[in-house]
Design a protein around this motif. Structure first.
Motif, PDB file in Angstrom:
ATOM      1  N   GLU A  85       0.829  -1.208   0.000  1.00  0.00           N
ATOM      2  CA  GLU A  85       0.000   0.000   0.000  1.00  0.00           C
ATOM      3  C   GLU A  85       0.857   1.249   0.000  1.00  0.00           C
ATOM      4  N   SER A  86       0.324   2.309  -0.585  1.00  0.00           N
ATOM      5  CA  SER A  86       1.016   3.602  -0.544  1.00  0.00           C
ATOM      6  C   SER A  86      -0.014   4.719  -0.573  1.00  0.00           C
ATOM      7  N   ILE A  87       0.395   5.881  -0.091  1.00  0.00           N
ATOM      8  CA  ILE A  87      -0.518   7.018  -0.049  1.00  0.00           C
ATOM      9  C   ILE A  87      -0.729   7.579  -1.456  1.00  0.00           C
ATOM     10  N   PRO A  88      -1.816   8.312  -1.685  1.00  0.00           N
ATOM     11  CA  PRO A  88      -2.076   8.851  -3.026  1.00  0.00           C
ATOM     12  C   PRO A  88      -1.001   9.838  -3.479  1.00  0.00           C
ATOM     13  N   VAL A  89      -0.790   9.850  -4.787  1.00  0.00           N
ATOM     14  CA  VAL A  89       0.070  10.854  -5.434  1.00  0.00           C
ATOM     15  C   VAL A  89      -0.842  11.671  -6.348  1.00  0.00           C
ATOM     16  N   ILE A  90      -0.914  12.976  -6.102  1.00  0.00           N
ATOM     17  CA  ILE A  90      -1.871  13.837  -6.811  1.00  0.00           C
ATOM     18  C   ILE A  90      -1.129  14.801  -7.728  1.00  0.00           C
ATOM     19  N   ASP A  91      -1.511  14.789  -8.997  1.00  0.00           N
ATOM     20  CA  ASP A  91      -0.932  15.686 -10.001  1.00  0.00           C
ATOM     21  C   ASP A  91      -1.682  17.015  -9.938  1.00  0.00           C
ATOM     22  N   MET A  92      -0.950  18.091  -9.610  1.00  0.00           N
ATOM     23  CA  MET A  92      -1.592  19.400  -9.444  1.00  0.00           C
ATOM     24  C   MET A  92      -1.425  20.311 -10.661  1.00  0.00           C
ATOM     25  N   SER A  93      -1.066  19.722 -11.791  1.00  0.00           N
ATOM     26  CA  SER A  93      -0.806  20.565 -12.966  1.00  0.00           C
ATOM     27  C   SER A  93      -2.065  21.239 -13.497  1.00  0.00           C
ATOM     28  N   ASN A  94      -3.235  20.646 -13.239  1.00  0.00           N
ATOM     29  CA  ASN A  94      -4.484  21.259 -13.706  1.00  0.00           C
ATOM     30  C   ASN A  94      -5.459  21.420 -12.545  1.00  0.00           C
ATOM     31  N   LEU A  95      -5.281  22.490 -11.797  1.00  0.00           N
ATOM     32  CA  LEU A  95      -6.117  22.702 -10.614  1.00  0.00           C
ATOM     33  C   LEU A  95      -7.543  23.117 -10.962  1.00  0.00           C
ATOM     34  N   ASP A  96      -7.765  23.494 -12.229  1.00  0.00           N
ATOM     35  CA  ASP A  96      -9.126  23.849 -12.642  1.00  0.00           C
ATOM     36  C   ASP A  96     -10.000  22.604 -12.784  1.00  0.00           C
ATOM     37  N   ASP A  97      -9.366  21.448 -12.865  1.00  0.00           N
ATOM     38  CA  ASP A  97     -10.101  20.198 -12.970  1.00  0.00           C
ATOM     39  C   ASP A  97     -10.682  19.851 -11.594  1.00  0.00           C
ATOM     40  N   PRO A  98     -12.010  19.801 -11.461  1.00  0.00           N
ATOM     41  CA  PRO A  98     -12.606  19.522 -10.143  1.00  0.00           C
ATOM     42  C   PRO A  98     -12.177  18.175  -9.576  1.00  0.00           C
ATOM     43  N   ASN A  99     -11.749  17.260 -10.434  1.00  0.00           N
ATOM     44  CA  ASN A  99     -11.289  15.954  -9.961  1.00  0.00           C
ATOM     45  C   ASN A  99     -10.069  16.079  -9.051  1.00  0.00           C
ATOM     46  N   VAL A 100      -9.245  17.105  -9.314  1.00  0.00           N
ATOM     47  CA  VAL A 100      -8.043  17.295  -8.499  1.00  0.00           C
ATOM     48  C   VAL A 100      -8.445  17.670  -7.072  1.00  0.00           C
ATOM     49  N   ALA A 101      -9.373  18.619  -6.945  1.00  0.00           N
ATOM     50  CA  ALA A 101      -9.870  19.004  -5.616  1.00  0.00           C
ATOM     51  C   ALA A 101     -10.517  17.814  -4.916  1.00  0.00           C
ATOM     52  N   ASP A 102     -11.253  17.005  -5.682  1.00  0.00           N
ATOM     53  CA  ASP A 102     -11.899  15.816  -5.099  1.00  0.00           C
ATOM     54  C   ASP A 102     -10.850  14.836  -4.562  1.00  0.00           C
ATOM     55  N   GLN A 103      -9.753  14.683  -5.303  1.00  0.00           N
ATOM     56  CA  GLN A 103      -8.677  13.778  -4.870  1.00  0.00           C
ATOM     57  C   GLN A 103      -8.029  14.277  -3.584  1.00  0.00           C
ATOM     58  N   ILE A 104      -7.842  15.594  -3.478  1.00  0.00           N
ATOM     59  CA  ILE A 104      -7.232  16.197  -2.283  1.00  0.00           C
ATOM     60  C   ILE A 104      -8.125  15.945  -1.067  1.00  0.00           C
ATOM     61  N   VAL A 105      -9.430  16.187  -1.237  1.00  0.00           N
ATOM     62  CA  VAL A 105     -10.383  15.985  -0.141  1.00  0.00           C
ATOM     63  C   VAL A 105     -10.438  14.515   0.266  1.00  0.00           C
ATOM     64  N   ALA A 106     -10.493  13.626  -0.722  1.00  0.00           N
ATOM     65  CA  ALA A 106     -10.573  12.185  -0.429  1.00  0.00           C
ATOM     66  C   ALA A 106      -9.333  11.707   0.318  1.00  0.00           C
ATOM     67  N   ALA A 107      -8.159  12.202  -0.083  1.00  0.00           N
ATOM     68  CA  ALA A 107      -6.911  11.806   0.587  1.00  0.00           C
ATOM     69  C   ALA A 107      -6.872  12.316   2.023  1.00  0.00           C
ATOM     70  N   ALA A 108      -7.389  13.540   2.226  1.00  0.00           N
ATOM     71  CA  ALA A 108      -7.411  14.123   3.577  1.00  0.00           C
ATOM     72  C   ALA A 108      -8.366  13.359   4.485  1.00  0.00           C
ATOM     73  N   GLU A 109      -9.445  12.839   3.915  1.00  0.00           N
ATOM     74  CA  GLU A 109     -10.432  12.091   4.695  1.00  0.00           C
ATOM     75  C   GLU A 109      -9.932  10.686   5.031  1.00  0.00           C
ATOM     76  N   LYS A 110      -9.328  10.024   4.051  1.00  0.00           N
ATOM     77  CA  LYS A 110      -8.970   8.607   4.236  1.00  0.00           C
ATOM     78  C   LYS A 110      -7.592   8.425   4.862  1.00  0.00           C
ATOM     79  N   TRP A 111      -6.617   9.205   4.376  1.00  0.00           N
ATOM     80  CA  TRP A 111      -5.231   8.969   4.756  1.00  0.00           C
ATOM     81  C   TRP A 111      -4.656  10.019   5.697  1.00  0.00           C
ATOM     82  N   GLY A 112      -5.028  11.273   5.474  1.00  0.00           N
ATOM     83  CA  GLY A 112      -4.365  12.364   6.194  1.00  0.00           C
ATOM     84  C   GLY A 112      -3.006  12.693   5.622  1.00  0.00           C
ATOM     85  N   PHE A 113      -2.596  11.957   4.587  1.00  0.00           N
ATOM     86  CA  PHE A 113      -1.297  12.132   3.931  1.00  0.00           C
ATOM     87  C   PHE A 113      -1.461  11.920   2.442  1.00  0.00           C
ATOM     88  N   PHE A 114      -0.729  12.698   1.645  1.00  0.00           N
ATOM     89  CA  PHE A 114      -0.636  12.445   0.206  1.00  0.00           C
ATOM     90  C   PHE A 114       0.581  13.178  -0.327  1.00  0.00           C
TER      91      PHE A 114
END
Length: 350
Positions: free
Chosen positions: A52-81
């Motif tokens: 297992e490993s923590i999420p790796v999030i690509d921030m190159s396109n912050l206008d993509d709502p999926n990026v914000a969703d990934q940040i929130v999901a990682a903060a809820e599940k892992w607390g680390f990314f």
């Protein structure tokens, strides 16, 4: 000259200011007893999950709502990314790492001018372990901690790292704000109205973990969660950071990725989100073959802020888990005791 008796090692490292780097430079055959952790506080490598490993999030396109969703999901599940393509130039990251090595390579006579008793300012302090006056067993780590208040505050920073530290903080601010904005959106909170509460003060540490004899008996940093809103961590390529998986008594390694920044949620944001976002317990292993450095920036509320579950989080009738506490009181509680997992949060619980 090496201390002659085992009891001298604490005096040599702590009082004389040589730190664990000074002990490592002595090339001791075995770990001094003051650093031998009780079995329950050592990192049990049989409990480290390899798959297992923590999420790796690509921030190159912050206008993509999926990026914000990934940040929130990682903060809820892992607390680390980890974040990549974040916009902080690679040379800035490399420069602050080199400056960290340069500072700790200074002669002890120069470094001790920044210890608590001698530092020209309360906002800069060099220490070893976590709280050497409190820790019964010392951690295998030295660190320089700098409170970043404004441009003038850098007047008293060590010249060996001053420029690089300031540049790293400045270039990271926008990324930290973007991360917090996404996290606030996940709580239906307007970031602009809460900016001074969530990111009102900043501290940066330069961490140095020298080669350790008997690393399996020691710990670089004991298990804890940060008291920040958000921690923005640059680690070198050595590795050694581990997070505790929340549901089980297992650990997960946070592997170094070139150019990546490790993000973790702090206790302040867990409290403000009423537990929606999790501050993860983490620790750092000692290393027997390589020196390791890391450079965390802690984004914090201001000391005078009152932190508690945000009204927006509770507006649908959710019951508060935490009370309203003065942030400076919370931090003082953290610094009254050795690292003890996430027990500091009990101070804020209702």
């Amino acid at each position: 000259m090496a201390p002659t008796f085992t009891n001298d090692y604490r005096h040599f490292a702590v009082t004389k200011g040589h730190g664990t780097k000074g002990l490592s430079d002595l090339q001791l055959d075995s770990l001094p007893e003051q650093y031998i952790q009780p079995v329950e506080e050592r990192l049990d490598m049989t409990k480290v999950l390899k798959e297992e490993s923590i999420p790796v999030i690509d921030m190159s396109n912050l206008d993509d709502p999926n990026v914000a969703d990934q940040i929130v999901a990682a903060a809820e599940k892992w607390g680390f990314f980890q974040i990549v393509n974040h916009g902080v130039p690679v040379e800035v990251l490399e420069n602050v790492q080199e400056a960290t090595r340069r500072f700790f390579a200074l002669p002890v006579e120069e470094k001790i001018m920044f210890t608590q008793d001698k530092s020209p300012t309360n906002s800069v302090r060099l220490t070893t372990s976590f709280l050497p006056k409190v820790d019964k067993v010392l951690e295998w780590k030295d660190y320089l901690s700098i409170l970043v208040s404004d441009e003038k505050s850098s007047e008293f920073w060590p010249s060996a790292c001053k420029h690089e530290v300031m540049e790293y903080v400045e270039k990271s601010k926008l990324v930290m704000k973007r991360l917090l904005k996404a996290l606030m959106q996940g709580l239906n909170v307007d970031m602009e109205s809460k900016e001074s509460l969530i990111m009102g003060s900043t501290r940066i540490n330069l961490n140095y973990y020298p080669v350790c004899p008997n690393p399996e008996l020691a710990i670089g940093v004991g298990r804890h969660s940060d008291v920040s809103s958000l921690t923005f961590l640059l680690q070198d390529n050595v590795g050694g950071l581990f997070i505790r998986k929340m549901e089980t008594d297992t650990w997960i390694s946070v592997p170094p990725l070139k150019g990546a920044i490790v993000i973790n949620i702090g206790d302040a944001l867990q409290i403000l989100s009423n537990g929606k976002y999790k501050s993860a317990e983490h620790c750092v292993a000692a290393n027997g073959s390589n020196n390791r450095i890391s450079v965390p920036i802690f984004v914090n509320p201001r000391p005078e802020e009152i932190i508690g579950p945000l009204p927006e989080v509770l507006k649908n009738g959710e019951k508060p888990i935490y009370k309203q506490v003065l942030y400076s009181d919370y931090v003082k509680h953290f610094y009254r005791k050795s690292h003890d997992g996430k027990n500091t949060l009990e101070f804020a619980k209702i």
